[in-house]
Design an enzyme around this catalytic site. Sequence first.
Site, short mmCIF file in Angstrom:
data_model
loop_
_atom_site.label_atom_id
_atom_site.label_comp_id
_atom_site.label_asym_id
_atom_site.label_seq_id
_atom_site.Cartn_x
_atom_site.Cartn_y
_atom_site.Cartn_z
N SER A 10 50.44 31.34 80.52
CA SER A 10 51.30 30.27 80.97
C SER A 10 52.02 30.35 79.42
CB SER A 10 50.45 28.64 81.05
OG SER A 10 49.61 28.52 81.01
N LYS A 32 43.96 30.34 83.23
CA LYS A 32 42.73 30.17 83.00
C LYS A 32 42.84 29.46 82.22
CE LYS A 32 41.58 33.25 79.31
NZ LYS A 32 40.63 34.22 78.13
N SER A 40 51.19 30.10 72.22
CA SER A 40 52.51 29.51 71.68
C SER A 40 52.50 28.27 71.80
CB SER A 40 53.97 29.78 73.21
OG SER A 40 53.28 30.88 73.71
N ALA A 43 52.30 28.13 67.69
CA ALA A 43 53.09 28.08 66.77
C ALA A 43 54.01 27.41 66.19
CB ALA A 43 54.00 29.16 67.91
N GLN A 44 53.86 27.54 64.70
CA GLN A 44 54.11 26.33 64.22
C GLN A 44 55.63 26.25 63.09
OE1 GLN A 44 51.37 25.72 60.85
NE2 GLN A 44 50.15 24.26 62.10
N GLY A 45 55.59 28.01 62.94
CA GLY A 45 56.69 28.14 61.90
C GLY A 45 58.15 28.05 62.73
N GLY A 46 58.46 29.10 63.30
CA GLY A 46 59.94 28.72 64.34
C GLY A 46 60.04 30.37 64.78
N GLU A 110 61.11 32.58 55.62
CA GLU A 110 59.23 33.35 56.12
C GLU A 110 59.14 33.75 55.33
OE1 GLU A 110 58.06 32.59 59.38
OE2 GLU A 110 58.05 30.34 60.26
N HIS A 235 46.60 36.27 59.41
CA HIS A 235 47.44 35.30 59.11
C HIS A 235 46.52 35.11 57.68
CE1 HIS A 235 49.81 32.00 58.31
NE2 HIS A 235 49.96 31.91 58.98
N ARG A 281 52.58 39.96 55.17
CA ARG A 281 51.70 38.86 55.15
C ARG A 281 50.53 40.28 54.94
NH1 ARG A 281 52.16 35.81 61.28
NH2 ARG A 281 53.52 33.82 60.25
N HIS A 342 44.97 36.82 63.42
CA HIS A 342 45.87 36.07 63.75
C HIS A 342 46.61 36.59 65.26
CE1 HIS A 342 48.92 32.72 63.70
NE2 HIS A 342 49.85 33.58 63.15
N ARG A 377 53.37 42.56 62.35
CA ARG A 377 54.33 41.49 63.14
C ARG A 377 55.17 40.53 61.52
NH1 ARG A 377 54.95 35.60 64.59
NH2 ARG A 377 52.78 35.46 63.92
N SER A 382 57.30 36.87 66.89
CA SER A 382 56.59 36.75 68.38
C SER A 382 57.34 36.42 69.27
CB SER A 382 55.56 36.86 68.22
OG SER A 382 55.61 35.41 67.22
#
Length: 529
Positions: A10, A32, A40, A43-46, A110, A235, A281, A342, A377, A382
């Site tokens: 979800s 679950k 999801s 997720a802070q960044g964007g 970023e 991360h 990263r 991460h 990544r 993502s």
Amino acid sequence: MDFDVLIVGSGLAGLSAALHLAPTHRVAVLTKRGITDGSSERAQGGIAAVMAEGDTFQSHVDDTIVAGAGLNDVAATRFVVEHAPESIEWLRQLGVPFSLEDGHLHLTREGGHSARRIVHVTDATGAAVQQTLIEHVRRTPNITVFEQHTLVDLITSRKLGMSTATPPACLGLYALDEATDQVITLRAPQTILATGGAGKVYLYTTNPDTSTGDGIAAAWRAGCRVTNMEFIQFHPTCLYHPNVKSFLISEAVRGEGGRLLLPDGTRFMPRHDARGELAPRDVVARAIDFEMKKGGLDCVYLDISHQPEAFIREHFPTIHARCLELGIDITKQPIPVVPAAHYTCGGIHTDLAGRTDLAGLHAIGEAAYTGLHGANRLASNSLVECMVFARAAAHDIRATPLPTPPAVPPWDVSRVTDPDECVVISHNWDELRRSMWDYVGIVRTNKRLERAAHRIRLLQEEIQEFYANFHVTRDLLELRNLVTVADLIVKSAQARHESRGLHFSRDYPDLLPNALPTILTQEQVLSRA
């Protein structure tokens, strides 16, 4: 229960696919835990997309390939990059309240990006996007949500002994309903795995407790190829605090001028890479790991306090508030940070429509290997990958006729009993995650991988025996999936005789001339056993 499409997961990928399919298909979404639990939401960044004047698709593609150490699939990378802007527009139409500046989308930058192209909702993008999607899903009559339902296994034509003359197909799945403690049967001609990554295979991770590689393990058991599992992104900056688990400090903090410091205040990143804190990263994580091991440090520090207080409060309200609760005022002092597992860059092998090797089975989001990420990544790629491939998979399913699946048997509990000692599960869970952290972490060696492989083989035997003889529980199912994923990570790492991106080996420090993915098949693994 019969549906047209079953979606397991979800997060952004699963809910996006559900909303795209709902106008024409009866959709079931299984999660679950609660619908808001998952990566999801955190997720802070964007979300990366070419939106600014002067920025180009080619620049975004180039940045992605540089971060991915040349292992990216170019067609998949271009596919995602070119469809990213329309994904942002779709979210805006749904009502996601993106941060604006002078009436236009505010774009931040970023690490690894050569331009400002990160669309965001301050520093809580994932939460804002998820809340918007959940509201729409709840209002959509063709979508049925099954919370507290854990995937047990996929139902395939081969497992049912059906004709080998036709390609193997997915017919549905078994799921554990925690409310009744019963395994239910769900049947559908189309299934989408959007189960996220496998960060919980490591002792320290930014991931939620749901990230146990369920979809990857289930697809592998069903006969699907799995690719590039050796590339686990750590991360660089997870908050180091004894009372907090899994709170990450966004990549955007470094993007907006944050500096990484040793305890004595010395800045160290320029010694490791000319890009400093804006390096990808994998470079930053290895640099921190090196400095911590060299100095015997518990952590390093990320300092953004040189920026104006109003700037910090505006751009990082969530991080500022959470740190302040813990006695850390990021407007005046640096943040203690450590690397943590991460993001899973590999996964179930898919094509540009999200199709797997099994007819009727798609995989999207972090559970899938699309070729976008390569060996590492690029930040904020993502979430857009989730949306682009959710739309692509939905389009493919809408274009495919929906035959009635054959009858499938209910889950067989006739030969199992209640477990006598559940401590076996918790002990094996802890041993597996510690072994992966110690032997299959940021820096690897052949000896470490051999040790991990040995422990995993013993754990697999114990866990399989437990699974075969006792009633299933969520903890047991997750442990079974984690040990499968751990085995795939180690086998992939052993197969790569070079250092590339997130996979760094002291025994193979050089880069091979040709960048090739690590593709695992059941036949390969069995032949090596």
